[in-house]
Structure formats: C-alpha cells, structure tokens
Design an enzyme around this catalytic site. Structure first.
Site, PDB file in Angstrom:
ATOM      1  N   GLU A 164     -51.570  14.146  18.152  1.00 35.87           N
ATOM      2  CA  GLU A 164     -50.596  14.237  16.768  1.00 35.87           C
ATOM      3  C   GLU A 164     -49.550  13.008  16.978  1.00 35.87           C
ATOM      4  O   GLU A 164     -48.454  12.857  16.443  1.00 35.87           O
ATOM      5  CB  GLU A 164     -49.773  15.339  16.730  1.00 35.87           C
ATOM      6  CG  GLU A 164     -49.128  16.321  17.869  1.00 35.87           C
ATOM      7  CD  GLU A 164     -47.710  15.596  17.736  1.00 35.87           C
ATOM      8  OE1 GLU A 164     -47.470  14.637  18.150  1.00 35.87           O
ATOM      9  OE2 GLU A 164     -46.613  16.396  17.450  1.00 35.87           O
ATOM     10  N   TRP A 165     -49.952  11.940  17.916  1.00 35.81           N
ATOM     11  CA  TRP A 165     -49.156  10.804  18.009  1.00 35.81           C
ATOM     12  C   TRP A 165     -47.765  10.744  18.481  1.00 35.81           C
ATOM     13  O   TRP A 165     -47.053  10.021  18.399  1.00 35.81           O
ATOM     14  CB  TRP A 165     -49.346  10.054  17.005  1.00 35.81           C
ATOM     15  CG  TRP A 165     -50.473  10.130  16.044  1.00 35.81           C
ATOM     16  CD1 TRP A 165     -51.893   9.722  16.634  1.00 35.81           C
ATOM     17  CD2 TRP A 165     -50.613  10.353  14.862  1.00 35.81           C
ATOM     18  NE1 TRP A 165     -52.898  10.213  15.475  1.00 35.81           N
ATOM     19  CE2 TRP A 165     -51.864  10.190  14.528  1.00 35.81           C
ATOM     20  CE3 TRP A 165     -49.947  10.480  13.671  1.00 35.81           C
ATOM     21  CZ2 TRP A 165     -52.498  10.732  13.115  1.00 35.81           C
ATOM     22  CZ3 TRP A 165     -50.381  10.710  12.371  1.00 35.81           C
ATOM     23  CH2 TRP A 165     -51.684  10.937  12.062  1.00 35.81           C
ATOM     24  N   GLY A 166     -47.531  12.022  19.166  1.00 37.00           N
ATOM     25  CA  GLY A 166     -45.934  12.334  19.827  1.00 37.00           C
ATOM     26  C   GLY A 166     -45.206  12.298  18.640  1.00 37.00           C
ATOM     27  O   GLY A 166     -43.856  12.438  18.873  1.00 37.00           O
ATOM     28  N   ASP A 212     -57.029  15.331  15.495  1.00 34.94           N
ATOM     29  CA  ASP A 212     -56.189  14.475  14.816  1.00 34.94           C
ATOM     30  C   ASP A 212     -55.229  14.814  14.008  1.00 34.94           C
ATOM     31  O   ASP A 212     -55.226  15.958  13.737  1.00 34.94           O
ATOM     32  CB  ASP A 212     -57.002  13.396  14.163  1.00 34.94           C
ATOM     33  CG  ASP A 212     -56.318  12.059  14.499  1.00 34.94           C
ATOM     34  OD1 ASP A 212     -55.017  11.658  14.638  1.00 34.94           O
ATOM     35  OD2 ASP A 212     -57.205  10.937  14.355  1.00 34.94           O
ATOM     36  N   ASP A 231     -51.428   4.707  18.071  1.00 34.41           N
ATOM     37  CA  ASP A 231     -52.472   4.306  18.620  1.00 34.41           C
ATOM     38  C   ASP A 231     -52.115   2.973  19.455  1.00 34.41           C
ATOM     39  O   ASP A 231     -51.475   2.028  18.990  1.00 34.41           O
ATOM     40  CB  ASP A 231     -53.387   3.874  17.468  1.00 34.41           C
ATOM     41  CG  ASP A 231     -54.009   5.142  16.482  1.00 34.41           C
ATOM     42  OD1 ASP A 231     -53.690   6.267  17.120  1.00 34.41           O
ATOM     43  OD2 ASP A 231     -54.957   4.847  15.862  1.00 34.41           O
TER      44      ASP A 231
HETATM   45  C1  GLA Z   1     -56.046   8.177  14.598  1.00 37.63           C
HETATM   46  C2  GLA Z   1     -56.279   8.502  16.066  1.00 37.63           C
HETATM   47  C3  GLA Z   1     -57.142   7.377  16.725  1.00 37.63           C
HETATM   48  C4  GLA Z   1     -58.578   7.517  16.265  1.00 37.63           C
HETATM   49  C5  GLA Z   1     -58.488   7.131  14.770  1.00 37.63           C
HETATM   50  C6  GLA Z   1     -59.724   7.767  14.076  1.00 37.63           C
HETATM   51  O1  GLA Z   1     -55.618   6.816  14.361  1.00 37.63           O
HETATM   52  O2  GLA Z   1     -54.878   8.525  16.544  1.00 37.63           O
HETATM   53  O3  GLA Z   1     -57.141   7.567  18.051  1.00 37.63           O
HETATM   54  O4  GLA Z   1     -58.982   8.710  16.273  1.00 37.63           O
HETATM   55  O5  GLA Z   1     -57.526   8.129  13.975  1.00 37.63           O
HETATM   56  O6  GLA Z   1     -59.692   7.662  12.414  1.00 37.63           O
END
Ligand code: GLA
Length: 711
Positions: free
Chosen positions: A198-200, A161, A220
């Site tokens: 890393e969410w893009g 993450d 997310d």
């Molecule tokens: C981030 C990630 C999620 C999850 C949470 C856990 O938000 O993107 O998928 O793993 O952390 O805290």
C-alpha cells in the site's frame, strides 16, 4: 514501467512524520501474523521492474531455470513472483479469476508445478481494490474465492496492491481491506507469504505486523539513483518496526537494469540488506551480467539481511555529525553472534571520508576489532576507528567483531586525496594525499604516490616516504598538480593516489581514485544558462563540439530545470535547428537531452513557453511543448518508448509559424518524423539551445553534442 502515475509523494510525507516520531514509539510485537513464514526476509524475483506487463509462463519458467543454473537458488533465493497483468480482464461466469490464456496457456498451476519441481516457490499478484493498477479485476469483495484459487493452484506468496481501492482512506479501512485477504489466505490452510503493497500510505508499519509478512513503505522504485536514494531515506527511519515475519519493504531491487553504476547497485543491495529488506531481484535473470550476478549472490551481504537476530540497522552519527547529515550515512546492524554490520554510505556526488567508531556503532570495549570488508573480502584490524574514503554514491560495508584478531591480519589503513572539483586547465593546484593507520599494528614505512593520465603535470613538493606510523596517526604528502588543456569540451580524467606500506614483515597496497572534469569554455556567440540548482552545471565547447553536465528534475513538470548552451533570438517564424547527440553518461530514466526552443532561455519557470525535441532513455525520442503560461507540459508525442532512444542521434526541429516539427536520423541523411506540434503563445523571435535534465536529484548527466546550427 511508465504506464502508471507516480505516487512517491505520499510515502515521503508519511516518512517525515515517522522521522520525528521514532524516539517516542515502541516497536509492536513482531510476528503477530503467526503464519510461520518469512522468519527472515523473503528472497526471490519479480518480473515487474524489468518487464512491466510482459509477464508469461515462459518468462517465469525460464527465470526459475536461470536461478537454479546461476547459483541464486543456492544463495537462498526462493520465490519466483508473477506481478500484475497475468489475468483476463473479466472473471468467468462463476466469478473466478482467469489466467490470460495467451500468457499462461496451461494456467497458473502448471507454472507452480514447474517452479516447485525446481525447488523454488511461486508468487502471484492481486489488488485490494476493484481493479489492479493495470486495470485487471481486483480482489476486493472476492477475497475468499481468489485466495482459494491461489491455494488450489499451489501459489506460495501473494503481493497485494492498493490501486482502485474504492475511495478508502482511513487507517481502519486499510486494515480492513488487507485483513480480509489475510483471513482468506489463512482459511485456505496453505502457507502463503503475504506481502502488503500500500506504498506506505497509511503507516502500514504500525499495523502491518498483525496483517502481513511485509509491507511496502514507499511509492514505486525505478532504476535511477535518485529513486533508490529517496526510498532509502524514508525506509531507514522505520527500523523499530521490523522483525521476524514482519518486514519493512522498500520495494524490489533494480540491480541489473542498467541505469546505475556497479558502485550504486552495490549500495542499493547493501542498504537493503542492512535494512532487513525483502531482497526481490527485479531484473532479467536470463541475461544478467557477471558483475550484477555477483552483487545478487554476495553470500556475506545476504547473510547480513538474513541474520536471525532480525534487527534493522540503525542510523548512527557519521564523522561527529547527526546521521545522514551532509548526505553521509553510517548504519549499524546488530548481528546474532554479537558482531555489527556497518555500512558507510556516501550519498553525495563526490568521494568523502566517513568516520565512526566501534563504540558509536554499539560494540563492547576491546583492545582490537576485526573489520571484514563484505565487498572486497579483505580483513583488517582497527583499534576502534571505523573510517573509509567512500566513493560518490558508493558504500563500504564491514562486519565488525570485538577482539579475536589473528596476527596475520594487517592494520586498517585509509588513504585520502583532496578534492579536484573546479580544477582548471593550465592552473596549478595543490593536492594533499593523506595516509591514516587505524590499526593497532605499527606501519613501519609508507610510500605515497599520485598519478594521472598523460598531459597532467604532478610533482611532489615535500616528502612522500614516512616511517613508524603508529595507531591513529595520519601522514600527508603534498603535490602540485597542473591539469592539461582538454581536447574535448568536457574531459573526464582519473587521478589515482597509491600507498605501498610495510607492517611486520609484510607489504600492503592501498589506492583511491577521483575524477576531475576539465572544461574548455563556451565561446561567443554561444551563452550558457542553468535552472538546475541541485548540482553545479558545466558547459564545454571545442569548435563545433559541445558538452553539458547538468542535473535537475524535469522540464515543465511543476519545476522547470535544465542546463543549456544557447543562442539568443536566433529562431524566427521560419527556422531549422539541428544538432547531433553524440554521447551520454548518467542519462537515465526520464532524463532528457536535445534541442530546446523557447521565448526566453533564461526565464525558466516564469516564462515557460517553448518546444523541446530530445532523446530520453525511458521516453525515447519525443517532442514536447508548453504554451499556456503554466509550468506544466501541454503535450508530448509520441508515447513513452514508441521511438526507442538511440545515441548517437541527429535531431532537427523545424519551425513554420505556430507549427514545430521534430525529426531524427541515425545517419544525418535519412530523417524520420517524431511529430508535429501546433503551439500557440510562441514569440516571433525565440532563443534556441542544446539542453539536458538528468531527472536524478543532485546527480548530473554528461551529454556530448556535435554541431548546433540554426538556419
Ligand atoms: C503498483 C505496485 C508495483 C507494481 C504495479 C503493477 O504500482 O506498487 O510494485 O506491482 O502496481 O501494476
């Protein structure tokens, strides 16, 4: 699960860049990571979407048992993955990560052994920062030591993450942080699938293939249709970057978590499969419904995801319009045997016909094509047209092959009916039912019919039987339809069109339904208002019963979207407003329904002062207020989920000067306090209303209320 800030915005901005950049780029050589893993997208489970921080050895082991018993292991699901919150808040004296002794009493290795004995693999979670998103020790600077721990425990998969990342922002800093763990994992000698999260943020699709086996492309997901749709719209354009060992990851599946319809969950699963996504189930597999399990175990759709050619679906024009235009999508995924998987996705709120052709989806020229419907499991033939009346938020998914059509395969026929949105009680409207033959085989005869529930008057105004319907021909029947007076404030009725038809010596039946909402209008002294413009709001009243169908993002959240039935100037400095929320449909996530009191009900955004008392699936029963002139909430009480949502529920909001106290009751007799707000800036005379916001872009929630009293 509500404990973390949302960060979808970042991913969206990145996707905008990509959408325009796609034609200019060449895909990087895939599988540069060369750890030999994830040749096809990983299949498995992860606890986060359904359990948040409530992970434990027992949950993981019971889930492994469930995956064996319910057929998911057999269907190809392999990884059982632990997300955040599995560890202690401190490393030990030697700097090692320590599993939480309450959640994992025998450590992680014991769980790995258990999972391995079931023929499955174990995944774990860490963070390329100083702390995980939930505040546990992160791996930044400890990569070697932590990777060695994972390997020694028998871990097979790491999700890595991006929280608390020490202020890193440049692409190179991202590459460095994620590569440090890649190298540490490689140094252990244990094959560990490496999933970047890393969410893009820094276009991981451009560097991810050299670093990990997959990379999250967006913020997310949550269990709402709007979230699923927005992630799809970002991930779909990244098709050039996906390949063996290196996948775009639009986040874990929400199928089974209860807030989407079966049609919407099928859409999620189909779209993810067409996009070569990792299919990571995010629900409680110990208690999954048969319908949801059938989605996760649809072997035909899984095979599309896992196809060895490993090409992500490409969006192609739909009904002659550019891909995605008007919310209608056609995705075409080349398959290893020369077939194409084709997904027709209707992201809009009403049934729509989506059309393409075999040549537009990239198939070679042929006299005939076979269409295998991967959800209904029916096989038909077409001369080239690929069309379907696709329900709102739904998909039709075909595997299309050129040639090779057996004589026992019937023609692909399409039935449509004109839209009844806006139909009014007692007012006759004309409805057209159309029947199209896409096949090579002639339809010898077709009988068209339209039926509705008791009270609807439906009369054919012309012929309903047609003979000799050849390739590409459409025949239509006309009906005059008069809706009845509704018996509830907003009544939802289903109209079904059916065609019985003959081809060769065989009979076929096809049907399609649409829902019509009948509204009994709101009467004075009640008035209506909506600032949720993403879908038309509807308001109904029968005596003391009320209903609102409304969409919108949120109240006092930068935007100020709500739909309300209200009374002007009825709340003085001493007043009690009461109602009962009796029913909800499509109210999900942080959607809200209840009582709103504000200085002006019709001044959304510009005059935001007010107090709301509501029920929300994710928030629970809460009191929220705003008094400082800006469009953001001041406060909400109690915390999310503290008082779980229940429906039906009575709500009561009592004003005494600047103090507002909210109560709720399940029987209308015994009241429990929700909280008290002392709020400045409230006018001596205010408006009061019943309100709803669906928190799901373009998708209204329908809420029923009984009683609306102000005393
Ligand atoms: C981030 C990630 C999620 C999850 C949470 C856990 O938000 O993107 O998928 O793993 O952390 O805290």
């Amino acid at each position: 699960m509500g404990v973390l800030p949302r960060r979808g915005v970042v991913g969206f901005a990145a996707a905008l860049l990509v959408a325009t950049a796609v034609p200019l780029v060449t895909a990087p050589a895939a599988d540069a990571l060369a750890n030999g893993l994830a040749k096809t997208p990983q299949l498995g489970w992860n606890d986060w979407n359904a359990f948040g921080c409530d992970v434990s050895a027992a949950l993981v082991e019971q889930t492994a048992d469930a995956m064996v018993a319910n057929g998911m292991r057999k269907a190809g699901y392999q990884y059982v993955n632990i997300d955040d919150c599995w560890l202690e808040k401190q490393r030990d004296a030697a700097g090692n990560l320590v599993p939480d002794p309450v959640k994992f009493p025998d450590g992680i290795k014991a769980v790995a052994d258990y999972v391995h004995a079931k023929g499955l693999k174990l995944g774990i979670y860490e963070d390329a920062g100083t702390a995980t998103c939930a505040g546990y020790p992160g791996s930044l600077g400890h990569e070697k030591q932590d990777a060695a721990s994972f390997a020694s425990w028998g871990v097979d998969y790491l999700k890595y993450d991006n929280c608390n990342n020490a202020g890193s922002s440049t692409t190179q800093q991202y590459i460095d942080r994620y590569s440090a763990m890649r190298d540490a994992l490689a140094a252990t000698g244990r094959p560990i699938l490496y999933s970047l999260c890393e969410w893009g943020v820094n276009q991981p699709w451009t560097w991810g293939p050299q670093v990990g086996n997959s990379w999250r492309t967006t913020g997310d997901i949550n269990d709402s249709y709007g979230s699923m749709l927005s992630i799809f719209q970002q991930n779909v354009w990244l098709y050039p970057y996906s390949g063996p060992g290196a996948w775009n990851d639009p986040d874990m599946l929400e199928v089974g978590n209860g807030h989407l319809t079966t049609a919407e969950y099928r859409a999620e699963f189909s779209l993810w499969a067409a996009m070569n996504a990792p299919l990571i189930a995010g629900t409680d597999l110990r208690h999954i419904s048969a319908a949801d399990l059938a989605i996760y175990t649809n072997a035909d759709v899984i095979a599309v995801d896992q196809d060895p050619l490993a090409k992500q679906a490409v969006p192609v024009p739909a009904s002659g319009k550019p891909a995605g235009n008007n919310g209608l999508w056609v995705l075409s995924k080349p398959l290893s045997g020369g077939d194409r998987a084709v997904v027709l996705f209707n992201s809009t709120g009403t049934t729509a016909t989506i059309g393409t052709t075999a040549s537009e989806v990239g198939l070679p020229k042929s006299n005939d094509y076979q269409l295998r419907d991967l959800w209904s499991h029916n096989t038909t033939e077409t001369a080239g047209a690929i069309t379907a009346a696709v329900p709102a938020h739904g998909v039709v998914m075909y595997q299309v092959s050129a040639g090779r059509v057996g004589s026992n395969v019937g023609p692909n026929v399409i039935l449509g009916q004109s839209d009844l949105t806006g139909a009014e009680p007692g007012k006759p409207v004309s409805v057209t039912e159309s029947f199209t033959n896409n096949g090579r085989t002639v339809v010898r005869a077709a009988d068209l019919a339209l039926t509705g529930p008791a009270g609807w008057s439906i009369t054919a105004t012309g012929p309903t039987r047609f003979t000799g319907v050849g390739t590409g021909r459409t025949v239509t029947a006309q009906f005059t339809v008069t809706p009845p007076t509704p018996t509830t404030p907003i009544e939802t009725d289903t109209l079904t069109a059916t065609a019985n038809y003959l081809w060769r010596d065989r009979q076929g039946t096809v049907s399609t339904s649409q829902q019509a909402q009948l509204v009994s209008p709101v009467q004075a002294p009640y008035a209506t208002y909506s600032s949720a413009t993403d879908a038309p709001a509807r308001f109904g009243q029968v005596g003391g019963d009320f209903a609102i169908s409304g969409a919108g993002q949120d109240v006092w959240s930068g935007n100020d979207n709500y739909s309300a039935i209200y009374r002007s100037g009825v709340v003085g400095t001493a007043a009690t407003v009461e109602t009962e929320v009796t029913s909800t449909a499509a109210l999900s996530g942080y959607a809200k329904a209840g009582i709103m009191v504000r200085n002006s009900m019709t001044a959304a955004g510009s005059g935001p002062e007010g107090v709301i008392l509501y029920v929300s699936p994710s928030g629970g029963i809460q009191l929220e207020w705003n008094s400082d002139g800006n469009p953001y909430i001041d406060s909400v009480t109690p915390g999310n989920g503290t008082i779980p949502a229940v429906v039906p529920v009575h709500l009561k909001l009592v004003r005494a000067g600047a103090s507002y106290t909210g109560y709720y009751s399940t029987d209308g007799q015994n009241w429990t306090t929700v909280g008290t707000a002392t709020v400045a800036g409230q006018a001596a005379t205010q408006d009061a209303g019943l309100f709803v916001v669906s928190a799901s872009a373009g998708s209204p929630a329908l809420v029923g209320y009984h009683g609306f009293t102000v005393s």
